[in-house]
Design an enzyme around this catalytic site. Structure first.
Site, short mmCIF file in Angstrom:
data_model
loop_
_atom_site.label_atom_id
_atom_site.label_comp_id
_atom_site.label_asym_id
_atom_site.label_seq_id
_atom_site.Cartn_x
_atom_site.Cartn_y
_atom_site.Cartn_z
N HIS A 40 -7.16 -8.46 -2.31
CA HIS A 40 -8.50 -7.89 -2.11
C HIS A 40 -8.49 -6.41 -2.45
CE1 HIS A 40 -6.33 -7.20 1.68
NE2 HIS A 40 -7.01 -6.08 1.73
N TYR B 111 0.84 -1.20 0.00
CA TYR B 111 0.00 0.00 0.00
C TYR B 111 0.88 1.24 0.00
CZ TYR B 111 -4.18 -2.66 1.35
OH TYR B 111 -5.24 -3.52 1.38
N HIS C 227 -10.57 -2.97 -1.11
CA HIS C 227 -11.50 -2.42 -0.11
C HIS C 227 -12.55 -1.58 -0.81
CE1 HIS C 227 -9.00 -3.34 3.48
NE2 HIS C 227 -7.99 -3.22 2.62
N TYR D 247 -0.31 -10.00 0.55
CA TYR D 247 0.79 -9.48 1.38
C TYR D 247 0.79 -10.15 2.76
CZ TYR D 247 -2.95 -6.37 3.07
OH TYR D 247 -4.11 -5.87 3.55
N ARG E 221 -2.63 -12.01 3.70
CA ARG E 221 -3.97 -11.61 3.28
C ARG E 221 -4.19 -12.03 1.84
NH1 ARG E 221 -7.62 -8.22 4.64
NH2 ARG E 221 -8.81 -10.07 4.17
#
Lengths: 242, 187
Positions: free
Chosen positions: A160, A108, A162, A147, A157
């Site tokens: 995905h 991110y 959000h 990640y 995770r």
């Protein structure tokens, strides 16, 4: 004479499709959920209305997360599209969707992200759009990477995106995550598995769609989102004598 | 249709800042609005530690108790410069801030009146489903007859829904868990 304060409807409570508040497998959940039971709040004017945010929040490149930079981002280009519906199957029109995600390497653009994958100068990972009259939305983006995180031994995770939605009422506000089909990481992910109903879990997974795949350019995924449906007019009988 | 499932809620995670934060997010009304004040507060976890990665959102009626919304049976009323919605992330000390005006009281439809209040949503890493609470004002006589406040028997629990007056506005702390746990609602 209609009662000028009689609500047109309320929204159905929808607990069975949602995770429990308390889910010990998700480590940081432990100190961040109430221990006292929730108090039932009757839905009244404040709850059946909500912020009707739309086009004014959306900039020129916001529905295309691959645009607005000097060059193309790294990774597989995808188009994610679908409809926003309520629990009665009605389209939710003109509602703001906000998305954010990791880049192709699973990183991110955030100071707190310590995953040693490269940042991509051509990818911010943030988008916005508004549903059309049929509740349809579409984003162009890149396939996010999985990640690692420290929830448990060798925790990763699943990839995905959000999603944040307002709907038309305070009761419909939803923040969720869209997953990708066939992800081998589902089985060990407590956030995905916090949803107990298998059908509800599968409802978080997009499906690959050749129909929205653009030749020689981008793969297509379809994902519909369902917000709460409406109850009919409450208190109908009690007010009949007015 | 009796089918009532909805797309499940998932955590906002720790990295929402780029996605959810707007420059004008904390402003339910623009700076300089007559009667405007800051509602400030902090979010605390069950160990009493500040929560530095939460989002707090507020939604409210305008000062006349009206909404610019088609489902308000009294009719939608637009008020220039009034968004009624604010969004603030917490800082490293868990603090959020929202600039707004006091809403008007609201009819419940069954003869009662709700005292001025803000609906409040809290999202954070670790939280799978958003929490919902309400912020009332300490200087409102109408609180004594508010159907939501009066439905909560324990005075200490009820007090968690009432902001405190501070210079320049009000303070509303949110305790997710523990001795001072805020009353949260199922709606």
């Amino acid at each position: 004479m209609p009662n000028p304060t009689r609500l047109p409807h309320t929204y159905r409570r929808d607990a069975p499709s949602h995770p429990p508040l308390d889910f010990p497998g998700y480590r940081s959940n432990a100190l961040r959920v109430p221990h006292r039971p929730l108090v039932l709040l009757p839905q009244r004017l404040t709850e059946i209305t909500g912020p009707l945010l739309g086009e004014e929040r959306v900039g020129a490149h916001d529905a295309d997360l691959t645009a607005g930079h000097a060059d193309e981002p790294q990774g597989q280009r995808i188009i994610v599209s679908g409809r926003v519906l309520d629990g009665d199957g009605r389209p939710v029109a003109g509602t703001l969707l906000e998305v954010w995600q990791a880049n192709a390497g699973g990183r991110y653009r955030h100071d707190g992200d310590r995953h040693p994958a490269p940042l991509d100068p051509n990818f911010t990972g943030v988008g916005r759009t508004v549903t059309d009259a049929e509740g349809r939305y579409s984003f162009t983006t890149i396939q996010p990477g999985a990640y690692p995180w420290r929830n448990h031994d060798n925790a990763w995770r699943p990839a995905h995106i959000h999603f944040s939605l307002f709907g038309t009422a305070f009761t419909q506000r939803l923040i969720t995550q869209m997953y990708f089909p066939g992800d081998p990481l589902f089985a060990q992910d407590p956030i995905y598995n916090s949803v107990r109903d298998p059908r509800a879990r599968e409802a978080m997974v997009a499906r690959f769609d050749l129909g929205t795949t653009v030749p020689e350019w981008a793969l297509g995924y379809r994902w519909d989102i369902v917000l709460r449906g409406k109850n009919p007019t409450p208190l109908e009988e009690e007010d009949d004598d007015e | 249709m009796s089918e009532s499932w909805t797309t499940p809620s998932q955590t906002v995670g720790p990295f929402f800042r780029h996605g959810l934060l707007w420059e004008d997010g904390p402003y339910a009304v623009p700076e300089g609005t007559p009667g405007g004040f800051w509602l400030t507060g902090a979010v605390f976890d069950g160990a009493g530690a500040p929560v530095p990665d939460a989002v707090v959102e507020t939604w409210q009626a305008d000062p006349d108790g009206r909404f610019d919304h088609p489902d308000d049976p009294r009719g939608a009323v637009a008020r220039p410069g009034f968004r009624g919605f604010a969004r603030s992330a917490t800082d490293p000390e868990g603090r959020f801030r929202v600039f707004t005006v006091k809403p008007g009281p609201l009819p419940t439809g069954d003869g009662a009146t709700e005292a001025p209040h803000l609906d409040v949503s809290v999202f954070c890493r670790g939280m799978l489903v958003r929490l919902v609470t309400r912020a009332y004002f300490p200087d409102e006589e109408a609180n004594a007859a508010d159907p939501v406040l009066t439905s909560i028997d324990d005075p200490a629990a009820r007090a968690t829904l009432v902001a405190a007056g501070v210079p320049g506005g009000y303070r509303f702390d949110i305790h997710l868990q523990g001795e001072h746990e805020t009353v949260f609602f199922d709606l």
